[in-house]
Design an enzyme around this catalytic site. Structure first.
Site, short mmCIF file in Angstrom:
data_model
loop_
_atom_site.label_atom_id
_atom_site.label_comp_id
_atom_site.label_asym_id
_atom_site.label_seq_id
_atom_site.Cartn_x
_atom_site.Cartn_y
_atom_site.Cartn_z
N GLY A 21 29.21 15.39 -32.10
CA GLY A 21 28.19 16.42 -32.20
C GLY A 21 27.81 16.65 -33.65
N SER A 22 26.85 17.52 -33.87
CA SER A 22 26.43 17.85 -35.23
C SER A 22 25.95 19.29 -35.27
CB SER A 22 25.33 16.90 -35.71
OG SER A 22 24.20 17.00 -34.89
N GLY A 23 26.09 19.89 -36.43
CA GLY A 23 25.65 21.26 -36.61
C GLY A 23 24.72 21.37 -37.80
N SER A 24 24.62 22.57 -38.33
CA SER A 24 23.68 22.82 -39.43
C SER A 24 24.16 22.21 -40.74
CB SER A 24 23.48 24.33 -39.61
OG SER A 24 24.72 24.97 -39.86
N ASP A 133 27.74 33.56 -33.97
CA ASP A 133 27.00 32.54 -33.21
C ASP A 133 27.76 32.17 -31.94
OD1 ASP A 133 24.95 30.82 -32.57
OD2 ASP A 133 25.59 29.21 -33.91
#
Length: 293
Positions: A21-24, A133
């Protein structure tokens, strides 16, 4: 650029695998520890001029270390042009399980999740942090013996609510930018109010209603790319009665309680748990399909 094509190993012992996965600010890979012969999650963040969010996440996780449902940190350092953080490998997110189970959870599962996450948030809040979040993608289940344990992830953008130097709560103020995910963030967060405990709890109840009903009135489809202002407009014109229609009344009671909390007021977690357990007595009366997490 695919990092795995540039880096094959990190710290000489972590062999990069697939992207999880990837985030900000970071990309998460599965990685094999060739020394211990086990699999871990490895986050990589490109080094830039501004302070590292990954370094901040590592610092926070070390402070929260030992808490149930808090990912265990294994290693942190620099590798080439990246900050790298190795964590224990976790299982699927609530969002993945939600999609795999026809986009609806049973009341039993939702009550179990709420019970665990209230405890997690109380623990995080007791260490002077607000997560900011809470959403299905940021709740992961464990693996093996921990497959029924919910873990909270994504700590790099967390905020402190307590000034340890002055022993005071951070001051109430407006003008903050929207943090978190618009579909699940609190109305006060939309309005630019400084985040507090109540905002994490409001996000939690929105998420649980979404998992139980399969939708939120301002988010009927994940494919809809609604702006934060559009979602706020829908939230502001939606009553708690409408939000909690056809689900146990305790969910409405919890939302009313959260909206009643003052900015610096500590939530009564025991009260919330009692409401939660009151709703659990209705589980045997539901006709939802039970999904084991």
């Amino acid at each position: 650029m695919n990092v795995s094509k540039v880096l094959v190993q990190v710290d000489g012992k972590f062999r990069l695998g697939d992207v999880l996965g990837s985030g900000s600010y970071a990309v998460v890979y599965s990685a094999w520890n060739i020394i211990n012969d086990d699999c871990v999650a490895l986050q990589l963040e490109t080094i830039v001029d501004h302070p590292s969010s990954l370094a901040r996440e590592y610092h926070i996780l070390k402070q929260l270390e030992g808490g149930i449902g808090i990912p265990c940190t294994l290693w942190f350092d620099r590798e080439s042009v990246y900050h790298a953080l190795a964590l224990e490998l976790l299982g699927p997110s609530l969002y993945q399980l939600f999609l795999a189970n026809n986009q609806k959870f049973s009341l039993l599962d939702v009550v179990n999740i709420e019970d665990q996450l209230l405890s997690r948030l109380e623990y995080i809040h007791s260490h002077n942090y607000v997560h900011g979040d809470i959403k299905p993608q940021n709740i992961l289940m464990g693996l093996g013996n921990l497959k029924h344990t919910a873990f909270i992830i994504d700590f790099g953008t967390m905020k402190t609510y307590w000034n340890t130097k002055t022993s005071d709560h951070v001051p109430f103020c407006y003008g903050r930018s929207l943090s978190g995910t618009p579909a699940f963030t609190s109305i006060n967060n939309h309005l630019g109010v400084e985040s507090g405990h109540r905002d994490d709890l409001e996000s939690l109840i929105y998420m649980l209603i979404y998992l139980l009903c399969g939708f939120l009135l301002w988010l009927t489809s994940d494919d809809e790319k609604l702006s934060g202002s559009t979602i706020l407009k829908h939230k502001a014109h939606t009553t708690i009665v409408d939000i909690c229609q056809d689900i146990p009344i305790e969910f409405a009671t919890i939302l009313i309680y959260m909206h009643s909390l003052a900015f610096a007021e500590d939530p009564n977690y025991d009260h919330l748990c009692s409401l939660l357990h009151r709703s659990s007595c209705l589980i045997t009366c539901t006709s939802h399909i039970h999904v084991r997490l």
